[in-house]
Structures are given as C-alpha cells and as structure tokens.
Design an enzyme around this catalytic site. Sequence first.
Site, PDB file in Angstrom:
ATOM      1  N   ASP A 198     -10.985  -4.870  22.353  1.00  0.00           N
ATOM      2  CA  ASP A 198      -9.934  -4.852  23.369  1.00  0.00           C
ATOM      3  C   ASP A 198     -10.424  -4.233  24.672  1.00  0.00           C
ATOM      4  O   ASP A 198     -10.162  -4.752  25.755  1.00  0.00           O
ATOM      5  CB  ASP A 198      -8.720  -4.082  22.847  1.00  0.00           C
ATOM      6  CG  ASP A 198      -7.600  -4.021  23.871  1.00  0.00           C
ATOM      7  OD1 ASP A 198      -7.223  -5.082  24.412  1.00  0.00           O
ATOM      8  OD2 ASP A 198      -7.108  -2.908  24.134  1.00  0.00           O
TER       9      ASP A 198
ATOM     10  N   GLU B 256      -7.248   2.742   3.494  1.00  0.00           N
ATOM     11  CA  GLU B 256      -7.231   3.566   4.706  1.00  0.00           C
ATOM     12  C   GLU B 256      -8.587   3.534   5.407  1.00  0.00           C
ATOM     13  O   GLU B 256      -8.656   3.437   6.636  1.00  0.00           O
ATOM     14  CB  GLU B 256      -6.835   5.002   4.349  1.00  0.00           C
ATOM     15  CG  GLU B 256      -5.367   5.159   3.999  1.00  0.00           C
ATOM     16  CD  GLU B 256      -4.954   4.640   2.619  1.00  0.00           C
ATOM     17  OE1 GLU B 256      -3.746   4.572   2.359  1.00  0.00           O
ATOM     18  OE2 GLU B 256      -5.827   4.281   1.797  1.00  0.00           O
TER      19      GLU B 256
ATOM     20  N   CYS C  89       0.847  -1.187   0.000  1.00  0.00           N
ATOM     21  CA  CYS C  89       0.000   0.000   0.000  1.00  0.00           C
ATOM     22  C   CYS C  89       0.889   1.247   0.000  1.00  0.00           C
ATOM     23  O   CYS C  89       1.824   1.335   0.786  1.00  0.00           O
ATOM     24  CB  CYS C  89      -0.891  -0.031   1.242  1.00  0.00           C
ATOM     25  SG  CYS C  89      -2.144   1.222   1.299  1.00  0.00           S
ATOM     26  N   HIS C  90       0.605   2.186  -0.897  1.00  0.00           N
ATOM     27  CA  HIS C  90       1.389   3.410  -0.974  1.00  0.00           C
ATOM     28  C   HIS C  90       1.085   4.338   0.202  1.00  0.00           C
ATOM     29  O   HIS C  90      -0.082   4.496   0.572  1.00  0.00           O
ATOM     30  CB  HIS C  90       1.072   4.175  -2.264  1.00  0.00           C
ATOM     31  CG  HIS C  90       1.620   3.544  -3.480  1.00  0.00           C
ATOM     32  ND1 HIS C  90       0.973   2.532  -4.145  1.00  0.00           N
ATOM     33  CD2 HIS C  90       2.764   3.769  -4.165  1.00  0.00           C
ATOM     34  CE1 HIS C  90       1.683   2.166  -5.189  1.00  0.00           C
ATOM     35  NE2 HIS C  90       2.784   2.904  -5.227  1.00  0.00           N
TER      36      HIS C  90
END
Length: 168
Positions: free
Chosen positions: A129, A115, A77-78
Amino acid sequence: MKTKLTHFNEQCEANMVDLGKKESTQRKAVAEGRITMDSTTLEMIRQGCHMKGDVLAIARIAGIMAAKRTAELVPLCHPIMLTGISVDLDIDAENPGVICTATTKTTERTGVEMEALTAVQVALLTIYDMCKAVDRGMQMQAIRLVHKSGGKSGDWNRQSTSAVQSVR
C-alpha cells in the site's frame, strides 16, 4: 495427521471448535513471507525517503495490530490473549524485497498460527500500500507457517524455513 477438518460438525456445517476440554499450554508460532519489488523501490524504503514515511516501521505496527485482531478477520478463529508478538522486517538486496517474520505467543487452549500468518500478510500488504504509487508490480510470496509449538499436537517445523530459498 488428522483425518478430518476440525471446523465442521457431523452434518458438515461450519462450526467453531469447542475448546472447553482442552488444556491451556504455552504456544508459539512463527510465520514468514516476502514481498519482491523493483530495486529502486527497495532503495527508497532503505533510505527512508518514501513520501509516506518509514515504511518498515509502519508495516511492523500494522502486523502487530493485525495479529491482535485475527479473530475479527477469520470467521471461525477463537479470540485469544496474546502474550507476545514480534514482527521483523529484513531487507533482501539480492532478490530485491523485504522478508517478514512474525512470532506470536500465548498461554491458551488453542494455537497462534493464524495470528502469526495474519501479521505477516498485513505487514506485507502495508508495504504494498505504501509503495504502490512507485511500483505496482510488487509481489507477495511464500507466506507460510514455519514453526509451531505447544498444545496436544506438539511441535511442528517446516523443512525449508527461509522465504529467500523459495524465491531462488
């Protein structure tokens, strides 16, 4: 629809896509997902009485931070300059859980789908979590792209855009 995977060269070796000849355009992506949980866990989140603090506020920040670091997590991924990130977390009392929607924007040579998807996944992981001490049975579901715009391929929209619909 493309007929080949873009992250492989002619020898079928993993390869980062060359963006050198692509035009920078305004791009936007929207992704969504949900985490289901016991109704008592959801009530703890809603009331803000979870011992670790405001679960949704922390999950929102985690999603934003994750979107900014996507290129560090996804090997091909860039790295891109994001011009906007929003992470919305909505309580769903009917199907006890939280729906996460992330919107990412940029003016770049490549899209921002990864993203947006990363933001959703990490926001939901953060909820897990923070709440696992009281509910290990939580499930992340229906994490998917629902919209993308910009670039050579133009706009794309998922037909069914609600994570709530996918659970029912």
